[in-house]
Design a protein around this motif. Structure first.
Motif, PDB file in Angstrom:
ATOM      1  N   ALA A   1     -85.277 -18.733 -38.287  1.00  0.00           N
ATOM      2  CA  ALA A   1     -85.332 -20.029 -38.980  1.00  0.00           C
ATOM      3  C   ALA A   1     -85.169 -19.889 -40.490  1.00  0.00           C
ATOM      4  N   THR A   2     -85.612 -18.771 -41.051  1.00  0.00           N
ATOM      5  CA  THR A   2     -85.553 -18.617 -42.512  1.00  0.00           C
ATOM      6  C   THR A   2     -84.109 -18.446 -43.008  1.00  0.00           C
ATOM      7  N   ASP A   3     -83.186 -18.133 -42.105  1.00  0.00           N
ATOM      8  CA  ASP A   3     -81.783 -17.977 -42.499  1.00  0.00           C
ATOM      9  C   ASP A   3     -81.034 -19.303 -42.595  1.00  0.00           C
ATOM     10  N   VAL A   4     -81.669 -20.372 -42.144  1.00  0.00           N
ATOM     11  CA  VAL A   4     -80.978 -21.672 -42.097  1.00  0.00           C
ATOM     12  C   VAL A   4     -81.060 -22.346 -43.462  1.00  0.00           C
ATOM     13  N   ASP A   5     -79.904 -22.678 -44.037  1.00  0.00           N
ATOM     14  CA  ASP A   5     -79.859 -23.311 -45.362  1.00  0.00           C
ATOM     15  C   ASP A   5     -80.058 -24.827 -45.283  1.00  0.00           C
ATOM     16  N   PHE A   6     -79.478 -25.438 -44.255  1.00  0.00           N
ATOM     17  CA  PHE A   6     -79.718 -26.870 -44.045  1.00  0.00           C
ATOM     18  C   PHE A   6     -79.619 -27.158 -42.555  1.00  0.00           C
ATOM     19  N   ALA A   7     -80.232 -28.269 -42.161  1.00  0.00           N
ATOM     20  CA  ALA A   7     -80.214 -28.661 -40.755  1.00  0.00           C
ATOM     21  C   ALA A   7     -79.921 -30.143 -40.655  1.00  0.00           C
ATOM     22  N   GLU A   8     -79.140 -30.484 -39.664  1.00  0.00           N
ATOM     23  CA  GLU A   8     -78.970 -31.882 -39.276  1.00  0.00           C
ATOM     24  C   GLU A   8     -79.820 -32.056 -38.027  1.00  0.00           C
ATOM     25  N   VAL A   9     -80.897 -32.847 -38.136  1.00  0.00           N
ATOM     26  CA  VAL A   9     -81.796 -33.022 -36.992  1.00  0.00           C
ATOM     27  C   VAL A   9     -81.743 -34.463 -36.507  1.00  0.00           C
ATOM     28  N   HIS A  10     -82.296 -34.671 -35.321  1.00  0.00           N
ATOM     29  CA  HIS A  10     -82.123 -35.946 -34.623  1.00  0.00           C
ATOM     30  C   HIS A  10     -83.187 -36.954 -35.070  1.00  0.00           C
ATOM     31  N   ASP A  11     -83.025 -37.497 -36.287  1.00  0.00           N
ATOM     32  CA  ASP A  11     -84.017 -38.444 -36.810  1.00  0.00           C
ATOM     33  C   ASP A  11     -83.699 -39.868 -36.352  1.00  0.00           C
ATOM     34  N   ALA A  12     -83.671 -40.083 -35.054  1.00  0.00           N
ATOM     35  CA  ALA A  12     -83.475 -41.439 -34.529  1.00  0.00           C
ATOM     36  C   ALA A  12     -84.571 -42.355 -35.060  1.00  0.00           C
ATOM     37  N   PHE A  13     -85.755 -41.767 -35.283  1.00  0.00           N
ATOM     38  CA  PHE A  13     -86.876 -42.458 -35.916  1.00  0.00           C
ATOM     39  C   PHE A  13     -87.480 -41.458 -36.903  1.00  0.00           C
ATOM     40  N   THR A  14     -88.059 -41.948 -37.985  1.00  0.00           N
ATOM     41  CA  THR A  14     -88.496 -41.045 -39.060  1.00  0.00           C
ATOM     42  C   THR A  14     -89.376 -39.916 -38.550  1.00  0.00           C
ATOM     43  N   VAL A  15     -90.274 -40.234 -37.606  1.00  0.00           N
ATOM     44  CA  VAL A  15     -91.212 -39.212 -37.126  1.00  0.00           C
ATOM     45  C   VAL A  15     -90.485 -38.018 -36.500  1.00  0.00           C
ATOM     46  N   CYS A  16     -89.267 -38.258 -35.976  1.00  0.00           N
ATOM     47  CA  CYS A  16     -88.532 -37.170 -35.328  1.00  0.00           C
ATOM     48  C   CYS A  16     -88.250 -36.045 -36.316  1.00  0.00           C
ATOM     49  N   GLU A  17     -87.930 -36.398 -37.563  1.00  0.00           N
ATOM     50  CA  GLU A  17     -87.600 -35.355 -38.535  1.00  0.00           C
ATOM     51  C   GLU A  17     -88.809 -34.442 -38.762  1.00  0.00           C
ATOM     52  N   ALA A  18     -90.002 -35.041 -38.812  1.00  0.00           N
ATOM     53  CA  ALA A  18     -91.226 -34.242 -38.979  1.00  0.00           C
ATOM     54  C   ALA A  18     -91.439 -33.326 -37.778  1.00  0.00           C
ATOM     55  N   LEU A  19     -91.317 -33.901 -36.590  1.00  0.00           N
ATOM     56  CA  LEU A  19     -91.554 -33.119 -35.361  1.00  0.00           C
ATOM     57  C   LEU A  19     -90.512 -32.010 -35.208  1.00  0.00           C
ATOM     58  N   LEU A  20     -89.250 -32.309 -35.542  1.00  0.00           N
ATOM     59  CA  LEU A  20     -88.194 -31.319 -35.347  1.00  0.00           C
ATOM     60  C   LEU A  20     -88.222 -30.230 -36.406  1.00  0.00           C
ATOM     61  N   ALA A  21     -88.700 -30.546 -37.610  1.00  0.00           N
ATOM     62  CA  ALA A  21     -88.856 -29.501 -38.628  1.00  0.00           C
ATOM     63  C   ALA A  21     -89.838 -28.438 -38.128  1.00  0.00           C
ATOM     64  N   GLU A  22     -90.870 -28.893 -37.399  1.00  0.00           N
ATOM     65  CA  GLU A  22     -91.838 -27.939 -36.838  1.00  0.00           C
ATOM     66  C   GLU A  22     -91.233 -27.186 -35.655  1.00  0.00           C
ATOM     67  N   ALA A  23     -90.565 -27.916 -34.768  1.00  0.00           N
ATOM     68  CA  ALA A  23     -89.993 -27.288 -33.568  1.00  0.00           C
ATOM     69  C   ALA A  23     -88.933 -26.252 -33.927  1.00  0.00           C
ATOM     70  N   ALA A  24     -88.199 -26.498 -35.016  1.00  0.00           N
ATOM     71  CA  ALA A  24     -87.129 -25.581 -35.423  1.00  0.00           C
ATOM     72  C   ALA A  24     -87.653 -24.356 -36.155  1.00  0.00           C
ATOM     73  N   GLY A  25     -88.959 -24.343 -36.415  1.00  0.00           N
ATOM     74  CA  GLY A  25     -89.538 -23.190 -37.100  1.00  0.00           C
ATOM     75  C   GLY A  25     -89.436 -23.256 -38.612  1.00  0.00           C
ATOM     76  N   PHE A  26     -89.132 -24.431 -39.159  1.00  0.00           N
ATOM     77  CA  PHE A  26     -89.030 -24.585 -40.613  1.00  0.00           C
ATOM     78  C   PHE A  26     -90.399 -24.823 -41.251  1.00  0.00           C
ATOM     79  N   ALA A  27     -91.317 -25.395 -40.467  1.00  0.00           N
ATOM     80  CA  ALA A  27     -92.594 -25.855 -41.024  1.00  0.00           C
ATOM     81  C   ALA A  27     -93.737 -25.461 -40.101  1.00  0.00           C
ATOM     82  N   PRO A  28     -94.898 -25.078 -40.672  1.00  0.00           N
ATOM     83  CA  PRO A  28     -96.059 -24.833 -39.825  1.00  0.00           C
ATOM     84  C   PRO A  28     -96.476 -26.117 -39.099  1.00  0.00           C
ATOM     85  N   ALA A  29     -97.113 -25.970 -37.935  1.00  0.00           N
ATOM     86  CA  ALA A  29     -97.541 -27.128 -37.147  1.00  0.00           C
ATOM     87  C   ALA A  29     -98.332 -28.089 -38.020  1.00  0.00           C
ATOM     88  N   GLY A  30     -98.001 -29.356 -37.907  1.00  0.00           N
ATOM     89  CA  GLY A  30     -98.740 -30.388 -38.628  1.00  0.00           C
ATOM     90  C   GLY A  30     -98.264 -30.641 -40.044  1.00  0.00           C
TER      91      GLY A  30
END
Ligand SMILES: [Zn+2]
Lengths: 143, 389
Positions: B272-301
């Motif tokens: 995950a640390t090698d990724v410079d940018f991500a296009e994630v599925h923010d169909a709703f704002t909360v998705c971006e938060a959840l997917l940042a965690e799932a992708a390994g960019f952010a610690p849980a919560g």
């Protein structure tokens, strides 16, 4: 694989599940290998892949796990909006989504509710598929 | 094994358009083949991401779009996975090239959502949910994601204000994207004061309904060289289906997305640390938060801090930038085309064609495209211009 004899009386099919629900009995699947609860029951466990799924009556009581209020309903439910919908964690395991017979403002995470069923209304029958016409509709009542 | 690359991209206008689906596709295709031989001289197979026949009463979209591209007697099929249909089409094209079956495959997506009005779109999207329990309870796409959002706000320090900030950030990105459906900046108050849709989600937490088509040409690296095309390597592809009913899943650890991302990372030989940018599925704002965690960019919560600069975010966050295109929220979300619009953004970013929204120095991107509610199905792709490890 031993499910070749599944028929509509089997509670691992939807007709079997809803027949029992119409009589007030909520049936759940319980995996004999890993304990996963499956609502409604089905032939295989998504937790471990086992096909040893026991079907047993489950508690209809539970607690709200998450909830919201639908302001922009599908066309079939326009007359009801806004209405409250929740994911409920049942007392002996498993979660089920359903309508809540309470205003959004009167619900909270952790609130106690009980699953009840009613026969489909005329409006619900109108949007039902042929095979769904007599299936009961479940709704959670606050306790 | 041949190395699959993206060799060209194109898209139609996004939003409310006066063109039917096949014509939107023709516009996207014309852009993608502007500097190439005709499709009939290159394309060996076609995959079409398309959510629903209820907008245009049209299935057989594989056959239809192959024909409209001037192709006949090629394998062509519609791919269905609700909003993940586009990335599933891309994945099929990538696999065909990688396994040596074809040298050039067209992955495209199309949706004519405005044909059925708002209630038609609501109804068509609700078909993605379990019929027996969820649909019969009157659930909708926004209310499904509201259940996730309510739970996420309950379990973390995130607030509705944070979710609003995610929408503000994505609109600011879209303001620099000439392809965006809503290329305009908004403020937090606009989000917080917008109409309730399904609390805690409000109108400006939701991606819009809109029309659109996208076309992506996947080829071998050798063919892209021969065609003298800028190329972006598809280094990893992962997909995962989870329960159809959201109640039966973990509602804040989006396991299917985590698996799709990890599979794509592993194939690409990165983390995950090698990724410079991500296009994630923010169909709703909360998705971006959840997917940042799932992708390994952010610690849980802590995924809700995606709108903050890397220096402001919690320890353990990578310095990834999220959805430079403006995301589904502001770039637009024509369902079957969305996964391909994500790939288009990454192609433009990684080939120096992203103008003033360019992510500086970027060479590796993650794409996460979801269908149904959250991770009912997730497709992840790693796109890169870095040398293969
Ligand atoms: Zn099991």
């Amino acid at each position: 694989m031993t499910d070749g004899d599944l028929d509509a009386a089997d509670p691992r099919t939807l007709p079997g599940f809803f027949d029992a629900l119409a009589d007030g009995e909520l049936l759940g699947g319980v995996c004999a290998d890993c304990g996963q609860v499956l609502l409604p029951p089905r032939p295989a466990c998504y937790g471990c892949g086992s096909r040893a799924v026991d079907v047993e009556p489950r508690s209809r009581e539970g607690q709200v796990f998450s909830y919201t209020e639908v302001h922009t309903p599908p066309p079939a439910f326009e007359a009801d909006a806004p209405y409250t919908v929740a994911v409920v964690e049942l007392a002996d395991g498993g979660r089920l989504l359903g309508r809540v017979a309470a205003d959004y403002a009167d619900v909270a995470i952790g609130a106690s509710v009980e699953l009840t069923v009613h026969e489909p209304t005329a409006a619900e029958r109108e949007v039902a598929l042929d095979y769904e016409t007599d299936w009961p509709v479940h709704i959670f009542e606050p306790r | 094994m041949p190395k699959p690359v993206i060799a060209s991209v194109g898209a139609s206008a996004l939003g409310r358009t006066d063109l039917p689906g096949r014509d939107l596709f023709s516009v996207a295709l014309a852009e993608a083949f502007d500097e190439l031989p005709d499709p009939a001289d290159l394309v060996e197979a076609v995959y079409v991401g398309n959510q629903s026949e209820s907008y245009e009463h049209q299935i057989m979209y594989g056959t239809l779009l192959a024909e409209w591209a001037g192709l006949r007697h090629v394998p062509a099929e519609r791919v269905e996975g609700c909003a993940a249909a586009g990335a599933l089409a891309l994945r099929h094209a990538v696999k065909d090239v990688r396994n040596g079956e074809h040298e050039a495959v067209l992955a495209c997506g199309v949706e004519k959502m405005t044909a059925a009005g708002t209630s038609g779109a609501t109804d068509a999207l609700s078909a993605a949910f379990d019929r027996a329990i969820e649909q019969r309870s009157g659930i909708t796409a926004p209310s499904q994601y509201a259940l996730l959002a309510k739970r996420y706000l309950h379990e973390t320090n995130a607030t509705e204000h944070d979710l609003a900030e995610i929408a503000v950030k994505n609109h600011a990105n879209a303001a620099r994207n000439p392809r965006a459906q809503f290329p305009k900046e908004i403020d937090v108050a606009t989000v917080l004061e917008s109409d309730p849709i399904a609390p805690p989600l409000k109108l400006y937490d939701c991606a819009p309904v809109g029309d659109g088509a996208a076309a992506i040409l996947v080829t071998t690296a050798e063919l892209a060289d021969d065609l003298d095309r800028p190329q972006v390597r598809v280094a990893g592809s992962g997909a995962s289906a989870n329960n159809i009913a959201v109640a039966e899943r973990d509602m804040t650890d989006i396991a299917g997305a985590r698996i799709a991302a990890e599979t794509a990372y592993e194939e690409a030989g990165i983390d995950a640390t090698d990724v410079d940018f991500a296009e994630v599925h923010d169909a709703f704002t909360v998705c971006e938060a959840l997917l940042a965690e799932a992708a390994g960019f952010a610690p849980a919560g802590t995924g809700y801090q995606s709108y903050q600069s890397p220096a402001e975010r919690a320890d353990g966050w990578t310095d990834v930038q999220l959805s430079p295109s403006g995301g589904l929220k502001a770039r637009g979300h024509p369902i079957g085309a969305t996964g391909l619009l994500q790939a288009l953004e990454a192609y433009e970013q990684l080939t120096g064609a992203a103008g003033d929204r360019a992510v500086e120095g970027a060479e590796t991107a993650l794409l996460l495209n979801e269908g149904g509610v959250a991770d009912a199905v997730t497709v992840g792709h790693v796109l890169t211009t870095a040398e293969a490890p």
